[in-house]
Design an enzyme around this catalytic site. Structure first.
Site, mmCIF file in Angstrom:
data_model
loop_
_atom_site.group_PDB
_atom_site.id
_atom_site.type_symbol
_atom_site.label_atom_id
_atom_site.label_comp_id
_atom_site.label_asym_id
_atom_site.label_seq_id
_atom_site.Cartn_x
_atom_site.Cartn_y
_atom_site.Cartn_z
ATOM 1 N N ASP A 1 0.850 -1.202 0.000
ATOM 2 C CA ASP A 1 0.000 0.000 0.000
ATOM 3 C C ASP A 1 0.885 1.251 0.000
ATOM 4 O OD1 ASP A 1 0.998 -0.392 2.594
ATOM 5 O OD2 ASP A 1 -0.776 0.439 3.567
ATOM 6 N N HIS B 1 9.927 0.039 8.821
ATOM 7 C CA HIS B 1 8.962 -1.055 8.983
ATOM 8 C C HIS B 1 8.983 -2.033 7.792
ATOM 9 C CE1 HIS B 1 7.261 1.148 12.357
ATOM 10 N NE2 HIS B 1 6.973 2.176 11.592
HETATM 11 C C1 BDR Z 1 3.019 -0.036 8.665
HETATM 12 O O1 BDR Z 1 2.001 0.958 8.501
HETATM 13 C C2 BDR Z 1 2.215 1.665 7.324
HETATM 14 O O2 BDR Z 1 1.989 3.043 7.496
HETATM 15 C C3 BDR Z 1 3.622 1.377 6.884
HETATM 16 O O3 BDR Z 1 3.715 1.408 5.469
HETATM 17 C C4 BDR Z 1 3.888 0.003 7.429
HETATM 18 O O4 BDR Z 1 3.467 -0.998 6.525
HETATM 19 C C5 BDR Z 1 3.737 0.261 9.966
HETATM 20 O O5 BDR Z 1 2.867 0.144 11.045
HETATM 21 CA CA CA Z 2 2.993 -0.482 4.166
#
Ligand code: BDR
Ligand code: CA
Length: 299
Positions: A9, A232
């Site tokens: 995403d 992340h």
């Molecule tokens: C996740 O949330 C999204 O905003 C980032 O892309 C990552 O996949 C981190 O909590």
């Molecule tokens: Ca993400």
């Protein structure tokens, strides 16, 4: 080489994760599927196509997935990632049209091949849950699903209890975690340990990936002055390439679907199909991410 689908995403950290995946000689990226999450599905899909085009990987097929979770609607994160979910205006995507649906793409990709596929999930788990429900035989064709998601021993990042991706579709997460497919959960317990406050040393060259990473992070830091950036999604791709920076505990994970604890990941350590990353060698992870970002032959 492992055949991989990335379900994503994008999202600033999704963009960095994509660069790393494309640069890794251990990943054969057979397709990208998109889901709403950080931004509306139309934005995340356009971002995925634009990123692939910019990175010279326009041949990688993109299949559009879910615009909403199994129930209700997604909470978006424009405030964090920026306008359009990336905060960047990338050049218009090439003429690529997105024809297949994400669920069909996953089911077809897994069919009729000798070796099982792996899926790296960087957003809400809606597409993967729907694919598993659509074709019960799919679970035999998936070797592993590596998920960026969850917060087992630590606080969440969207609520006190929940990590963003799992919060956005806790029902889908339960389907995936209970499917019997081996799942590796790379959640906030480890990703909050890998934070960047400066990145000049992380990528030094002038290849496409390095230029893109510099733009993404530079733009993000202008939006969030003084904040550190957590890696992340890049860490989930790293776990798909090389498990050695991570320590895991195996067990079962269930997800709270309602109330103030919605999205909370409850881990029961025993024999089970889910392994949860509980620790990470931060320096090793950063070195490997850095060398992958810098292996872009670019120009
Ligand atoms: C996740 O949330 C999204 O905003 C980032 O892309 C990552 O996949 C981190 O909590
Ligand atoms: Ca993400």
């Amino acid at each position: 080489m492992n055949r991989f689908i990335i379900d994503m995403d994008p999202g600033t950290d999704d963009a960095l994760a994509l660069i790393i995946a494309l640069n890794s000689i251990n990943l054969d990226l057979i397709g990208v599927t998109t889901v709403g999450g950080n931004a509306r599905l139309l934005h995340t899909t356009r971002n995925a196509v634009s990123l692939l085009t910019f990175l010279g990987a326009q041949d990688v097929p993109v299949a559009m997935g879910a615009s909403s979770p199994i129930y209700g609607s997604f909470t978006y994160a424009y405030h964090f990632h920026g306008t359009n979910g990336l905060g960047l205006q990338l050049p218009n995507p090439s003429t690529k049209t997105v024809q297949t649906k994400a669920v069909d793409f996953m089911v077809e990709a897994a069919k009729g091949v000798a070796s099982p596929i792996k899926i790296v999930a960087l957003g809400p788990l809606t597409n993967i849950a729907m694919a598993i429900e659509a074709d019960p035989y799919l679970i035999d064709s998936i070797e592993e699903i590596i998920v960026m998601g969850g917060a087992v021993e630590c606080q969440g990042n969207i609520t006190e209890y929940a990590e963003f991706n799992i919060y956005n579709d806790p029902w889908a997460a339960n389907i995936v975690f209970n499917s019997g497919v081996p799942v590796t959960l790379v959640g906030l317990d480890v990703t909050m340990k890998v934070a960047l406050s400066e990145w000049d040393l992380l990528f030094t060259g002038d290849g496409k990936g390095q230029r893109l990473a510099r733009q993404v992070l530079g733009n993000w830091s202008t939006m969030h002055p003084g904040s550190v950036y957590h890696m992340h999604d890049p860490l989930a791709v790293l776990a798909a390439i090389d498990h050695s920076p991570f320590s895991y505990h195996a067990g079962k994970v269930s997800v709270v679907t309602t109330g103030e604890e919605r999205g909370r990941t409850i881990f029961l350590q025993e024999t089970g199909p889910v392994r949860v990353a509980v620790d990470v060698d931060v320096q090793l992870a950063l070195n490997t991410i850095s060398s992958l970002l810098n292996s872009d032959p670019g120009s």
